[in-house]
Design an enzyme around this catalytic site. Structure first.
Site: not given
Length: 270
Positions: A151, A164
Site C-alpha cells: 500500500s 497499518y
C-alpha cells in the site's frame, strides 16, 4: 491434474490453464483479482475467512477446478495444508498474497495492542507463510510469480494508523528481500502498492481519498503488472507521483502537514 486434451483440429496439446493461489479472496481486491484471472481461464485456489462469500464467488466464476479454502491466514498450519492440497492438483504459476486488514490504532491506548498484533500478523507474517509454501516448488520448476499486495500507506507513517503503515512498509521491504534472494532462479517477486481503491476497507474512511479507483480497474492494471513481472508498482499511476514526492518531503514539513490529517476510525478491524 489430468493431462490437457489436444486442441480441436490442431493435433497438438493445448496449453494447460494457469493455476493461481490467492489469499484475501472473500471481497475487495482479492475477489476482483479472482474474477479477472478466471475470465482468462485460470484455475484458482481461493483463500478467505468467510466460507459463504468464497462459495458465492466461486459459483460466479467461469471455468472449472476452482477450490475454496475457508481459513484464517494467521493459522500457518492450516494455510500450509491448503497450499499442499492445491499443489497436489498441479503446479502453481502465481501466488498472490492479498489478505489484509486495517484499523485505526494508537500506541497510548493499551487496548489497541491486540489490534496492532492482528494487523501485523495478517498483513506481514501471513504473507510470509503464504509464500514459504510455494518457494521450493517454484524454484524446482525454475518459474513462477509471488505477488504481495502492499500500500502507499507504507511510504510514510500515517497518524492514527501506525500498525497499518508499519505493516505495509514491512511488506515492501520483505518482498524486496525475497526478490533479491530469488534472483536468477526464474521465480519473480512482485510488490503492488495500491493507492485508494474502492473496497469495503476504504468505504468508511472519514477523509478525502484522491485518485480513488474502482476495484475492477485496479485488478485489470494489477494483472498486467504481475504478468510483466515488475518489481514494484504503485496503482493508480498519479498516486505513484504522490508517493515519490512524499519520500522527498523533509520530516519537519511532513510532520506539520500530516498531524492535521483526519484519522482512520478505531472501531474495529476490516
Amino acid at each position: 491434474m489430468s493431462p490437457a486434451a489436444p486442441a480441436s483440429g490442431s493435433g497438438t496439446p493445448a496449453e494447460p490453464p494457469e493455476r493461481i493461489f490467492l489469499t484475501g479472496a472473500s471481497s475487495g481486491i482479492g475477489a476482483a483479482l479472482a474474477r479477472r484471472y478466471a475470465a482468462r481461464g485460470a484455475v484458482l485456489g481461493l483463500v478467505g475467512r468467510r466460507r459463504e462469500a468464497l462459495q458465492a464467488l466461486c459459483d460466479s466464476l467461469p471455468g472449472q477446478g476452482h477450490r475454496i479454502y475457508a481459513l484464517d491466514v494467521r493459522d500457518r498450519a492450516v494455510l500450509h495444508e491448503a497450499a499442499r492440497d492445491f499443489l497436489a492438483r498441479g503446479p502453481v504459476d502465481r501466488v498472490i498474497a492479498s489478505a489484509g486488514i486495517s484499523a485505526g490504532t494508537l500506541t497510548d491506548a493499551p487496548e489497541d495492542h491486540a489490534v496492532f498484533k492482528a494487523i501485523i500478523d495478517t498483513n506481514v507474517l501471513a504473507m510470509v507463510a503464504t509464500f514459504e509454501a510455494f518457494v521450493a516448488p517454484m524454484r524446482a520448476r525454475g518459474q513462477g510469480t509471488l505477488a504481495g499486495i502492499g500500500s502507499v500507506a507504507g511510504v510514510r507513517g500515517l497518524p492514527g494508523a501506525g500498525a497499518y503503515s508499519a505493516s505495509k512498509a514491512a511488506v515492501r521491504a520483505y518482498c524486496e528481500s525475497l526478490r533479491v534472494e530469488l534472483h536468477g532462479t526464474g521465480v519473480r517477486v512482485v510488490t503492488l502498492a495500491p493507492g485508494f481503491i474502492a473496497t469495503p476497507m476504504t468505504a468508511r474512511n472519514p477523509y478525502r481519498m484522491p485518485f480513488l479507483m474502482p476495484v475492477e480497474r485496479f485488478a485489470e492494471q494489477a494483472v498486467r503488472a504481475i504478468d510483466a513481472g515488475v518489481s514494484y508498482r504503485v496503482i493508480p499511476w498519479p498516486m505513484a507521483w504522490v508517493a515519490r514526492l512524499l519520500r522527498l518531503v523533509p520530516d519537519a514539513l511532513y510532520d506539520r502537514v500530516a498531524a492535521r490529517r483526519k484519522r482512520k476510525p478505531r472501531t474495529g478491524l476490516r
